[in-house]
Design a protein around this motif. Structure first.
Motif, PDB file in Angstrom:
ATOM      1  N   LYS A  63       0.836  -1.207   0.000  1.00 33.11           N
ATOM      2  CA  LYS A  63       0.000   0.000   0.000  1.00 33.11           C
ATOM      3  C   LYS A  63       0.868   1.253   0.000  1.00 33.11           C
ATOM      4  CE  LYS A  63      -3.965   2.158   2.149  1.00 33.11           C
ATOM      5  NZ  LYS A  63      -5.003   2.087   3.164  1.00 33.11           N
ATOM      6  N   LYS A  64       1.950   1.219   0.784  1.00 35.13           N
ATOM      7  CA  LYS A  64       2.864   2.371   0.832  1.00 35.13           C
ATOM      8  C   LYS A  64       3.499   2.607  -0.539  1.00 35.13           C
ATOM      9  CE  LYS A  64       5.609   2.825   4.435  1.00 35.13           C
ATOM     10  NZ  LYS A  64       6.756   2.636   5.341  1.00 35.13           N
ATOM     11  N   SER A  65       3.832   1.536  -1.233  1.00 34.01           N
ATOM     12  CA  SER A  65       4.407   1.661  -2.565  1.00 34.01           C
ATOM     13  C   SER A  65       3.385   2.212  -3.562  1.00 34.01           C
ATOM     14  CB  SER A  65       4.921   0.300  -3.038  1.00 34.01           C
ATOM     15  OG  SER A  65       5.397   0.377  -4.351  1.00 34.01           O
ATOM     16  N   LEU A  66       2.150   1.745  -3.452  1.00 34.75           N
ATOM     17  CA  LEU A  66       1.101   2.204  -4.367  1.00 34.75           C
ATOM     18  C   LEU A  66       0.704   3.658  -4.134  1.00 34.75           C
ATOM     19  CD1 LEU A  66      -1.224  -0.926  -4.496  1.00 34.75           C
ATOM     20  CD2 LEU A  66       0.242  -0.062  -6.325  1.00 34.75           C
ATOM     21  N   GLU A  67       1.026   4.212  -2.979  1.00 39.07           N
ATOM     22  CA  GLU A  67       0.699   5.615  -2.705  1.00 39.07           C
ATOM     23  C   GLU A  67       1.416   6.568  -3.654  1.00 39.07           C
ATOM     24  OE1 GLU A  67       1.384   6.092   1.474  1.00 39.07           O
ATOM     25  OE2 GLU A  67      -0.543   5.175   1.994  1.00 39.07           O
ATOM     26  N   TYR A 153       4.644  -0.712  -9.398  1.00 36.06           N
ATOM     27  CA  TYR A 153       4.796  -0.391  -7.980  1.00 36.06           C
ATOM     28  C   TYR A 153       4.589  -1.597  -7.068  1.00 36.06           C
ATOM     29  CZ  TYR A 153       5.463   4.552  -8.797  1.00 36.06           C
ATOM     30  OH  TYR A 153       5.988   5.752  -9.186  1.00 36.06           O
ATOM     31  N   VAL A 154       3.849  -2.591  -7.507  1.00 32.65           N
ATOM     32  CA  VAL A 154       3.719  -3.818  -6.717  1.00 32.65           C
ATOM     33  C   VAL A 154       5.005  -4.632  -6.797  1.00 32.65           C
ATOM     34  CG1 VAL A 154       2.529  -6.049  -6.586  1.00 32.65           C
ATOM     35  CG2 VAL A 154       1.202  -3.958  -6.812  1.00 32.65           C
ATOM     36  N   GLU A 155       5.609  -4.678  -7.976  1.00 30.92           N
ATOM     37  CA  GLU A 155       6.796  -5.503  -8.185  1.00 30.92           C
ATOM     38  C   GLU A 155       8.101  -4.789  -7.835  1.00 30.92           C
ATOM     39  OE1 GLU A 155       6.732  -7.336 -12.028  1.00 30.92           O
ATOM     40  OE2 GLU A 155       5.006  -8.567 -11.506  1.00 30.92           O
ATOM     41  N   VAL A 156       8.018  -3.642  -7.195  1.00 25.37           N
ATOM     42  CA  VAL A 156       9.221  -2.908  -6.803  1.00 25.37           C
ATOM     43  C   VAL A 156      10.058  -3.707  -5.803  1.00 25.37           C
ATOM     44  CG1 VAL A 156       8.267  -1.590  -4.861  1.00 25.37           C
ATOM     45  CG2 VAL A 156      10.061  -0.581  -6.263  1.00 25.37           C
ATOM     46  N   PHE A 157       9.455  -4.670  -5.125  1.00 27.25           N
ATOM     47  CA  PHE A 157      10.155  -5.458  -4.129  1.00 27.25           C
ATOM     48  C   PHE A 157      11.094  -6.481  -4.748  1.00 27.25           C
ATOM     49  CE2 PHE A 157       6.256  -3.895  -2.255  1.00 27.25           C
ATOM     50  CZ  PHE A 157       6.735  -3.284  -1.127  1.00 27.25           C
TER      51      PHE A 157
END
Length: 159
Positions: A63-67, A153-157
């Protein structure tokens, strides 16, 4: 007739062959620590060969990444908030490569009181969504761009 009894063991041929090189298997103390090579690993220290590893990615981190998407213009409106992120996500290390696996439900709030609800957002390409109270028809034409940015942004990890 005296036949000496032969010793039978796994390495019987090594002990008595004069042409076989002797291998020194005794440990040796390393004087200079810079001579020790540390293996480069992608995952955990214990998984040097990078065979298989799985880590759960917390939903609050996603969620923090999607912000970062808040404020993105889609059609004539903008995304104003990430209302909810549910589901599960995992980071996999398999054969030395990082991969993401996820099955998410994401709800974006729009400035004009509409919503974009992903009922199924997965790593295998499923992008089922519902537009609620969206009057702007241009949102439908730009939804592919939102799919791509959300995936990014989900796959940034993975990195």
């Amino acid at each position: 007739m005296d036949n000496p009894k032969k010793e039978h063991s796994y390495t019987y041929w090594v002990k008595h062959d004069p042409n076989h090189p002797k291998i020194d298997c005794q440990p040796k103390k390393v004087e200079d620590p810079s001579q020790v090579q540390q293996p480069q690993t992608i995952g955990s220290q214990w998984n040097v060969s990078g065979t298989w590893e799985e880590k759960k990615v917390p939903m609050n981190e996603i969620k923090k990444s999607l912000e970062n998407i808040i404020g993105m213009k889609i059609g004539q409106t903008k995304i104003s908030a990430i209302e909810s992120v549910e589901g599960e996500a995992h980071l996999y290390l398999s054969r030395g490569k990082k991969r993401m696996g996820y099955h998410l439900k994401i709800t974006y709030a729009l400035e004009d009181d509409g919503q974009i609800k992903y009922t199924d957002f997965t790593d295998d390409g499923d992008r089922d969504y519902v537009l609620e109270d969206v009057n702007d028809e241009t949102v439908k034409h730009q939804i592919e761009e939102l799919h791509d940015i959300t995936k990014q942004y989900v796959e940034v990890f993975k990195n």
